[in-house]
Design an enzyme around this catalytic site. Structure first.
Site, mmCIF file in Angstrom:
data_model
loop_
_atom_site.group_PDB
_atom_site.id
_atom_site.type_symbol
_atom_site.label_atom_id
_atom_site.label_comp_id
_atom_site.label_asym_id
_atom_site.label_seq_id
_atom_site.Cartn_x
_atom_site.Cartn_y
_atom_site.Cartn_z
ATOM 1 N N GLU A 1 0.854 -1.189 0.000
ATOM 2 C CA GLU A 1 0.000 0.000 0.000
ATOM 3 C C GLU A 1 0.885 1.231 0.000
ATOM 4 O OE1 GLU A 1 -3.779 2.098 2.288
ATOM 5 O OE2 GLU A 1 -3.511 -0.076 2.338
ATOM 6 N N GLU B 1 4.443 5.309 4.053
ATOM 7 C CA GLU B 1 3.793 6.594 4.357
ATOM 8 C C GLU B 1 4.824 7.536 4.971
ATOM 9 O OE1 GLU B 1 1.949 9.630 4.499
ATOM 10 O OE2 GLU B 1 0.516 8.050 3.962
ATOM 11 N N ASP C 1 9.281 7.265 1.771
ATOM 12 C CA ASP C 1 8.919 7.287 0.362
ATOM 13 C C ASP C 1 8.796 5.868 -0.194
ATOM 14 O OD1 ASP C 1 9.001 7.718 -2.504
ATOM 15 O OD2 ASP C 1 9.859 9.689 -2.099
ATOM 16 N N ASP D 1 -2.129 12.238 -2.738
ATOM 17 C CA ASP D 1 -2.097 13.695 -2.803
ATOM 18 C C ASP D 1 -2.352 14.128 -4.242
ATOM 19 O OD1 ASP D 1 -1.366 16.445 -2.809
ATOM 20 O OD2 ASP D 1 -0.042 16.109 -1.102
ATOM 21 N N LYS E 1 -2.423 21.887 -8.699
ATOM 22 C CA LYS E 1 -1.922 22.868 -9.656
ATOM 23 C C LYS E 1 -1.226 22.161 -10.820
ATOM 24 C CE LYS E 1 -1.286 26.485 -6.191
ATOM 25 N NZ LYS E 1 -0.312 27.407 -5.525
ATOM 26 N N ASP F 1 -10.794 11.032 -5.766
ATOM 27 C CA ASP F 1 -11.994 11.840 -5.948
ATOM 28 C C ASP F 1 -11.715 13.048 -6.837
ATOM 29 O OD1 ASP F 1 -10.393 12.536 -3.531
ATOM 30 O OD2 ASP F 1 -11.656 14.314 -3.561
ATOM 31 N N THR G 1 -12.263 5.251 3.883
ATOM 32 C CA THR G 1 -11.207 5.879 4.662
ATOM 33 C C THR G 1 -11.600 7.284 5.090
ATOM 34 O OG1 THR G 1 -10.082 6.911 2.791
ATOM 35 C CG2 THR G 1 -9.558 4.591 3.253
ATOM 36 N N ARG G 2 -10.812 7.855 5.985
ATOM 37 C CA ARG G 2 -11.069 9.218 6.447
ATOM 38 C C ARG G 2 -10.982 10.211 5.304
ATOM 39 N NH1 ARG G 2 -5.685 11.178 8.432
ATOM 40 N NH2 ARG G 2 -6.730 12.434 10.008
ATOM 41 N N GLU H 1 -11.741 9.539 2.120
ATOM 42 C CA GLU H 1 -12.955 9.402 1.328
ATOM 43 C C GLU H 1 -14.131 10.089 2.006
ATOM 44 O OE1 GLU H 1 -14.221 5.962 -1.220
ATOM 45 O OE2 GLU H 1 -15.461 5.563 0.545
#
Length: 242
Positions: free
Chosen positions: A73, A98, A125, A147, A151, A183, A220-221, A223
């Protein structure tokens, strides 16, 4: 005359890579600090210093997970999905990457409460992990609400670029599943352009295949935040060619 002493070469270190994003938030609770101090080292996928000298520390996944299939993941956020999958799938070992240490601390607390033992955690990473994973060793990978770097000039920082997708494709087994949830419509566009170029097939046959979550999904939080703010999740499933 004495012969010159040979110069002892050192194993090459991991190349410098730019990192964009936060490493740490403003505050960690005392309990979270304790999780980091007491649990993180034992859950590392490799020995101390492995990420700095990847050629010295290739991962032995059989030793790490006792012969179980291995999943990955990328950017696990608060860790709820990773712990959920670990509980549902004891036959798999899951490695999570993470760099945001507050998210790592949240995951460690969830691991304690759930009592799962088939997880390993890299607080950094995902490219570090690609350096040490054997070729064609991962059976499933997840990229969930990454993330978005909204931009346009920052789109090259997104995960769905050749810098990340090519090494991901290298470590995935032929036929391995790669799940992406986002999203952000433009992230969907870039994903559908770049992931097939890296050697994947998109498995959707109709709108339900990207509008409805996977059967083993846990929201998830990130989402939940997207839904509160009126954004529509997309669930994209790919298969590694080969």
């Amino acid at each position: 005359m004495h012969p010159e002493r040979p110069v002892m070469s050192q194993p090459p270190e991991r190349p410098h890579r730019n990192f964009y994003g936060r490493r740490r938030g403003k505050h960690l609770r005392d309990s979270q600090e304790a999780y980091l101090q007491e649990d993180l080292d034992a859950l590392s996928p490799g020995p101390v210093g492995w990420e700095a000298n990847p050629e010295r520390h290739p991962l032995d996944l059989h030793a790490l997970f006792g012969g179980r299939e291995v999943w990955l993941e990328v950017g696990f956020g608060g860790g709820e999905h990773m712990v959920h999958q670990a509980g549902l799938n004891p036959q798999a070992g899951i490695i999570g990457c993470e760099p945001y240490i507050n998210g790592v601390a949240m995951l460690l607390g969830k691991i304690r409460r759930a009592g799962v033992d088939n997880l390993r955690v890299h607080p950094g990473d995902a490219r570090d992990m690609f350096d040490v994973l054997p070729e064609a060793s991962i059976s499933k990978a997840f990229l969930l609400y990454p993330d978005p770097w909204p931009k346009k000039r920052h789109h090259r920082r997104r995960f769905v670029t050749p810098e990340h997708l090519e090494p991901l494709a290298r470590v995935l087994k032929p036929g391995a599943e790669f799940r992406v949830a986002t999203d952000i419509p433009d992230y969907v566009r870039q994903t559908l352009e770049e992931v097939p170029r890296a050697g994947f097939d998109w498995l959707a046959e109709g709108p339900r295949d990207w509008r409805e979550p996977w059967g083993d999904w846990i929201s998830t939080r990130y989402e939940q935040k997207a839904l509160r703010e009126g954004r529509v999740p997309h669930y994209l499933t790919f298969r590694r060619q080969g």
